[in-house]
Scaffold this motif. Structure first.
Motif, PDB file in Angstrom:
ATOM      1  N   GLU A  32       0.820  -1.210   0.000  1.00 37.68           N
ATOM      2  CA  GLU A  32       0.000   0.000   0.000  1.00 37.68           C
ATOM      3  C   GLU A  32       0.856   1.264   0.000  1.00 37.68           C
ATOM      4  N   LEU A  33       2.130   1.133   0.378  1.00 36.98           N
ATOM      5  CA  LEU A  33       3.019   2.288   0.414  1.00 36.98           C
ATOM      6  C   LEU A  33       3.702   2.521  -0.928  1.00 36.98           C
ATOM      7  N   TRP A  34       3.500   1.614  -1.855  1.00 36.41           N
ATOM      8  CA  TRP A  34       4.113   1.741  -3.178  1.00 36.41           C
ATOM      9  C   TRP A  34       3.455   2.882  -3.938  1.00 36.41           C
ATOM     10  N   GLU A  35       4.257   3.853  -4.369  1.00 38.05           N
ATOM     11  CA  GLU A  35       3.724   5.031  -5.063  1.00 38.05           C
ATOM     12  C   GLU A  35       4.054   5.020  -6.552  1.00 38.05           C
ATOM     13  N   GLY A  36       4.529   3.911  -7.048  1.00 35.75           N
ATOM     14  CA  GLY A  36       4.872   3.839  -8.458  1.00 35.75           C
ATOM     15  C   GLY A  36       6.370   3.683  -8.664  1.00 35.75           C
ATOM     16  N   ARG A  37       6.785   3.687  -9.913  1.00 39.77           N
ATOM     17  CA  ARG A  37       8.178   3.436 -10.246  1.00 39.77           C
ATOM     18  C   ARG A  37       9.131   4.491  -9.688  1.00 39.77           C
ATOM     19  N   SER A  38       8.620   5.685  -9.390  1.00 38.90           N
ATOM     20  CA  SER A  38       9.497   6.737  -8.864  1.00 38.90           C
ATOM     21  C   SER A  38      10.059   6.378  -7.489  1.00 38.90           C
ATOM     22  N   THR A  39       9.402   5.470  -6.778  1.00 37.19           N
ATOM     23  CA  THR A  39       9.877   5.080  -5.447  1.00 37.19           C
ATOM     24  C   THR A  39      10.821   3.879  -5.489  1.00 37.19           C
ATOM     25  N   LEU A  40      10.987   3.286  -6.669  1.00 43.08           N
ATOM     26  CA  LEU A  40      11.811   2.085  -6.779  1.00 43.08           C
ATOM     27  C   LEU A  40      13.255   2.304  -6.318  1.00 43.08           C
ATOM     28  N   PRO A  41      13.922   3.418  -6.673  1.00 42.02           N
ATOM     29  CA  PRO A  41      15.303   3.615  -6.195  1.00 42.02           C
ATOM     30  C   PRO A  41      15.410   3.606  -4.671  1.00 42.02           C
ATOM     31  N   ALA A  42      14.483   4.279  -3.983  1.00 44.10           N
ATOM     32  CA  ALA A  42      14.530   4.336  -2.524  1.00 44.10           C
ATOM     33  C   ALA A  42      14.305   2.955  -1.911  1.00 44.10           C
ATOM     34  N   TRP A  43      13.333   2.217  -2.430  1.00 49.76           N
ATOM     35  CA  TRP A  43      13.069   0.864  -1.934  1.00 49.76           C
ATOM     36  C   TRP A  43      14.287  -0.024  -2.155  1.00 49.76           C
ATOM     37  N   THR A  44      14.897   0.091  -3.333  1.00 48.22           N
ATOM     38  CA  THR A  44      16.044  -0.749  -3.667  1.00 48.22           C
ATOM     39  C   THR A  44      17.235  -0.455  -2.773  1.00 48.22           C
ATOM     40  N   VAL A  45      17.542   0.834  -2.608  1.00 50.66           N
ATOM     41  CA  VAL A  45      18.672   1.221  -1.759  1.00 50.66           C
ATOM     42  C   VAL A  45      18.442   0.767  -0.315  1.00 50.66           C
ATOM     43  N   ALA A  46      17.237   0.946   0.194  1.00 50.54           N
ATOM     44  CA  ALA A  46      16.933   0.536   1.565  1.00 50.54           C
ATOM     45  C   ALA A  46      17.142  -0.969   1.740  1.00 50.54           C
ATOM     46  N   ALA A  47      16.689  -1.752   0.761  1.00 50.18           N
ATOM     47  CA  ALA A  47      16.837  -3.208   0.842  1.00 50.18           C
ATOM     48  C   ALA A  47      18.297  -3.626   0.780  1.00 50.18           C
ATOM     49  N   VAL A  48      19.050  -3.030  -0.155  1.00 49.39           N
ATOM     50  CA  VAL A  48      20.457  -3.394  -0.311  1.00 49.39           C
ATOM     51  C   VAL A  48      21.256  -3.016   0.938  1.00 49.39           C
ATOM     52  N   VAL A  49      21.051  -1.801   1.441  1.00 52.55           N
ATOM     53  CA  VAL A  49      21.775  -1.349   2.637  1.00 52.55           C
ATOM     54  C   VAL A  49      21.430  -2.233   3.839  1.00 52.55           C
ATOM     55  N   ALA A  50      20.155  -2.608   3.969  1.00 48.70           N
ATOM     56  CA  ALA A  50      19.740  -3.462   5.086  1.00 48.70           C
ATOM     57  C   ALA A  50      20.429  -4.828   5.018  1.00 48.70           C
ATOM     58  N   VAL A  51      20.473  -5.419   3.825  1.00 52.22           N
ATOM     59  CA  VAL A  51      21.100  -6.736   3.667  1.00 52.22           C
ATOM     60  C   VAL A  51      22.602  -6.666   3.956  1.00 52.22           C
ATOM     61  N   VAL A  52      23.262  -5.653   3.409  1.00 52.73           N
ATOM     62  CA  VAL A  52      24.709  -5.498   3.621  1.00 52.73           C
ATOM     63  C   VAL A  52      25.012  -5.253   5.098  1.00 52.73           C
ATOM     64  N   THR A  53      24.211  -4.390   5.729  1.00 56.59           N
ATOM     65  CA  THR A  53      24.428  -4.085   7.150  1.00 56.59           C
ATOM     66  C   THR A  53      24.226  -5.317   8.014  1.00 56.59           C
ATOM     67  N   ALA A  54      23.223  -6.122   7.671  1.00 56.52           N
ATOM     68  CA  ALA A  54      22.958  -7.345   8.439  1.00 56.52           C
ATOM     69  C   ALA A  54      24.144  -8.302   8.385  1.00 56.52           C
ATOM     70  N   ARG A  55      24.878  -8.276   7.270  1.00 54.32           N
ATOM     71  CA  ARG A  55      26.042  -9.155   7.125  1.00 54.32           C
ATOM     72  C   ARG A  55      27.284  -8.602   7.822  1.00 54.32           C
ATOM     73  N   LEU A  56      27.344  -7.277   7.924  1.00 51.32           N
ATOM     74  CA  LEU A  56      28.548  -6.649   8.462  1.00 51.32           C
ATOM     75  C   LEU A  56      28.472  -6.344   9.954  1.00 51.32           C
ATOM     76  N   LEU A  57      27.268  -6.025  10.444  1.00 46.49           N
ATOM     77  CA  LEU A  57      27.123  -5.617  11.840  1.00 46.49           C
ATOM     78  C   LEU A  57      26.238  -6.584  12.602  1.00 46.49           C
ATOM     79  N   PRO A  58      26.558  -6.865  13.849  1.00 46.76           N
ATOM     80  CA  PRO A  58      25.703  -7.741  14.664  1.00 46.76           C
ATOM     81  C   PRO A  58      24.451  -7.002  15.123  1.00 46.76           C
ATOM     82  N   GLY A  59      23.501  -7.762  15.575  1.00 44.93           N
ATOM     83  CA  GLY A  59      22.281  -7.146  16.111  1.00 44.93           C
ATOM     84  C   GLY A  59      21.327  -6.673  15.030  1.00 44.93           C
ATOM     85  N   TYR A  60      20.601  -5.593  15.347  1.00 44.45           N
ATOM     86  CA  TYR A  60      19.521  -5.134  14.469  1.00 44.45           C
ATOM     87  C   TYR A  60      19.781  -3.764  13.865  1.00 44.45           C
ATOM     88  N   TRP A  61      21.047  -3.410  13.672  1.00 47.58           N
ATOM     89  CA  TRP A  61      21.380  -2.129  13.062  1.00 47.58           C
ATOM     90  C   TRP A  61      20.843  -2.031  11.632  1.00 47.58           C
TER      91      TRP A  61
END
Length: 244
Positions: free
Chosen positions: A196-225
């Protein structure tokens, strides 16, 4: 290429002039969120089971759910719950997990700054991931029902507390709750709400960056950072996309 926000579009913060806070809005939020709250109850049941195994009494676990209302943080707390209680570890870890509420609260500010502090802060207390996403979708659609967040939050709160009480009471008779898929309920519910928060293709870069940063951070830092880092990076990119 940057994109400018249309401040006169329905639901845009610049178009907000007033907000109502009525029983009708509260009721609408409660009714709309009840099916979602039933899903959250499954997660609350799992928390109750784990709390029982961590040595919490029914009263202690239920009181925690009633006063904290933070599923992920509560699960983290019971995972490291020992005797004596590692206070600094519990407080520090749950603080990191709940820092995402700073971003969520900031997203609500364009609408909630029109409410009195009492109404705004009382509503924010009952904010969970699920009813926050539901409320953002409601407000972006042009709704001015300021009590919607409180009503939806009360639905989440009621089922969460009830499910916790049931889980901690019967926890000793439940083996491996994950085999019933109960540990995935909250994730599945939020994934559905995220659409429901999807506003169209213009939001794709933000969603993508958030997902990539979250995955990378989960691998590099312990806990829930990764929760904070992913959300913050996506938010900053989205802000730059509008204002750049």
């Amino acid at each position: 290429m940057s994109q400018k926000r249309d401040d006169h579009a329905p639901g845009a913060p610049g178009a907000i002039e007033s907000m109502s806070f009525s029983l009708a809005g509260l009721r609408a939020g409660f009714v709309r969120c009840t099916p979602i709250a039933l899903g959250v109850a499954g997660y609350g049941f799992v928390f109750g089971v784990l709390a029982d195994r961590a040595g919490l009494s029914a009263a202690e676990a239920t009181l925690m759910s009633a006063t904290v209302l933070a599923g992920a943080a509560q699960l983290v707390a019971v995972e490291i719950w020992t005797d004596p209680i590692p206070v600094l570890a519990v407080v520090g870890t749950t603080l990191v997990v709940n820092l995402r509420y700073l971003l969520m609260g900031a997203a609500l500010r364009p609408w909630f700054r029109h409410l009195s502090p009492t109404r705004a802060y009382a509503s924010v207390f009952f904010t969970a991931d699920e009813n926050w996403a539901l409320t953002i979708g409601e407000l972006r659609s042009g709704s001015r029902r300021g009590a919607f967040l409180l009503g939806s939050g009360l639905a989440i709160w009621a089922f969460w507390v009830l499910a916790t009480a049931i889980g901690v009471t019967v926890g000793g008779s439940v083996e491996r709750p994950a085999r019933f898929g109960l540990d995935f309920v909250l994730t599945a519910v939020f994934l559905v709400l995220a659409t429901e928060l999807w506003e169209g293709r213009s939001t794709l870069p933000a969603w993508t960056v958030a997902a990539v940063v979250a995955v990378v951070t989960a691998r590099l830092l312990p806990g829930y950072w990764y929760v904070l880092c992913g959300g913050l990076s996506g938010s900053l990119l989205r802000a730059a996309w509008y204002d750049g």
